[in-house]
Design an enzyme around this catalytic site. Sequence first.
Site, PDB file in Angstrom:
ATOM      1  N   LYS A 299      43.988  48.823  33.693  1.00 49.08           N
ATOM      2  CA  LYS A 299      44.985  47.764  33.826  1.00 49.08           C
ATOM      3  C   LYS A 299      44.252  46.500  34.299  1.00 49.08           C
ATOM      4  O   LYS A 299      43.854  46.404  35.457  1.00 49.08           O
ATOM      5  CB  LYS A 299      46.069  48.187  34.829  1.00 49.08           C
ATOM      6  CG  LYS A 299      47.317  47.299  34.798  1.00 49.08           C
ATOM      7  CD  LYS A 299      47.135  46.055  35.627  1.00 49.08           C
ATOM      8  CE  LYS A 299      48.371  45.170  35.602  1.00 49.08           C
ATOM      9  NZ  LYS A 299      48.104  43.870  36.267  1.00 49.08           N
TER      10      LYS A 299
ATOM     11  N   GLU B 195      39.801  34.533  54.033  1.00 53.49           N
ATOM     12  CA  GLU B 195      38.928  34.521  52.857  1.00 53.49           C
ATOM     13  C   GLU B 195      39.361  33.402  51.915  1.00 53.49           C
ATOM     14  O   GLU B 195      40.455  33.428  51.359  1.00 53.49           O
ATOM     15  CB  GLU B 195      38.995  35.867  52.128  1.00 53.49           C
ATOM     16  CG  GLU B 195      38.077  35.938  50.927  1.00 53.49           C
ATOM     17  CD  GLU B 195      38.201  37.247  50.167  1.00 53.49           C
ATOM     18  OE1 GLU B 195      37.266  37.581  49.436  1.00 53.49           O
ATOM     19  OE2 GLU B 195      39.236  37.933  50.318  1.00 53.49           O
TER      20      GLU B 195
END
Length: 469
Positions: free
Chosen positions: A170, A375
């Site tokens: 996927k 992040e």
Amino acid sequence: MTVATSLLDAITVSETEGRAIPDAATRETIGYAPVHTVADLDAAVAAARQAQPAWNALGHAERSRILNAIADDLEADAEELAQLLSREQGKPLDGPNARFEVGACAVWTRTAADTPLEPEVVFEAGDSRAEVHYDALGVVGAIGPWNWPMMISVWQIAPSLRMGNTVVVKPSEFTPLSVLALAEVYNRHLPEGVLTVVSGDREVGAAIAGHPGIDKIMFTGSTATGRRIVESSAGNLARLTLELGGNDAGIVLPGTDPAAIAENLFWGCFINTGQTCAALKRLYVHDSVYDEVVDTLAGLAQAMPMGRGLDEGNVLGPLQNEKQFDIVRDLVDDARQRGARIVVGGEAAPELGPLFYRTTVVADIEDGARLVDEEQFGPAIPVIRYSDVDDAIRRANASTQGLGASVWSADVDTAVEVAKRLQAGTVWINQHGALNPVVPFGGTKASGYGQEFGVAGLKAVAAPKVISR
């Protein structure tokens, strides 16, 4: 430049059947990706389960031969694959980017094919002997990211196939065409059902995590999604390899020559325009070399050409999608509002395209700022001053994440001693983010668990079986 289209034509569907996929740099439509459903996933898993026994029965030698043939085709079609990747993901052809990624796909495919994995004798005394053998698990569900879509998919696909598993992939909704093209090359050599790409939305990804027909899940992506996968997999106890987010710290020790580390330091921060899980995200620099390191990084940031990936010479590209552009912009704006010094960059570059953000170096910033604690996954590096090495180590370890870290010093022995104290799955010395297909790679803490690459990676997609006599 004329873009080759034969692979693109093979994988795209009509406008009425698919979802438009934009060029990351120009936002013009490249093609249309199929929109698969959970029902399509069920059919893919059923086909994979049916194909798996025969694929496993081929044995290691034949599967390795097939994987090497696939690697040959990846090399033959490398430029076409790189051009598609550059358009969809945004990374330039040149530098450690699209051509580099496609080349890595061939290298990792060959390494998975050629790495030996023999039974291990763990006990032997007289007539008694115990061996560990490694069998196929069954069906592997591979969920990949948008930043290195082809290469990371190969990290998941190639070892799984080598060990006799079948794979359902996927891809990210942002970069499905690259993975579909990769699978198109792989499937020239594979029996039907052995490798299937299901190009769906998050509902399909969620269904993979809890699917009763899947024996192993490999996921690269955010920590938040990784946690949901752990929860969803509880029902069928699927084995997991999770490579999750990172907020990698680097520590520059006193006495380091900034010029000697400059290029490795720059690419540690800004490879793929900073859109890399194991990129350097926060840099701690000793007082004695702080100003020189900041100035050196800023000079390189200004000199490295940024622009559309298909234009030769560019080595930095756009943010891949609007959501990531907004994250980077907001984090840099927050740093500015806190009084941090924007040494270079710190703004969008609309003349290059809608999602370009200038390469940014931020100085005079501290832990607690969002740009340090979160992040950023983009072209902005916070550089934090320190005076005590023990304090720098403590601050580097304060993150909940622990994917990678690095230590920079002319004294390698001292750097190694510091590296031993850092909490990360990989610690590099005078480099950051360099990967080797035979060296295990994986995170600690909230950056996930399980290892990929080499022998460890083959074992991760296999079921150990002890035979004692």
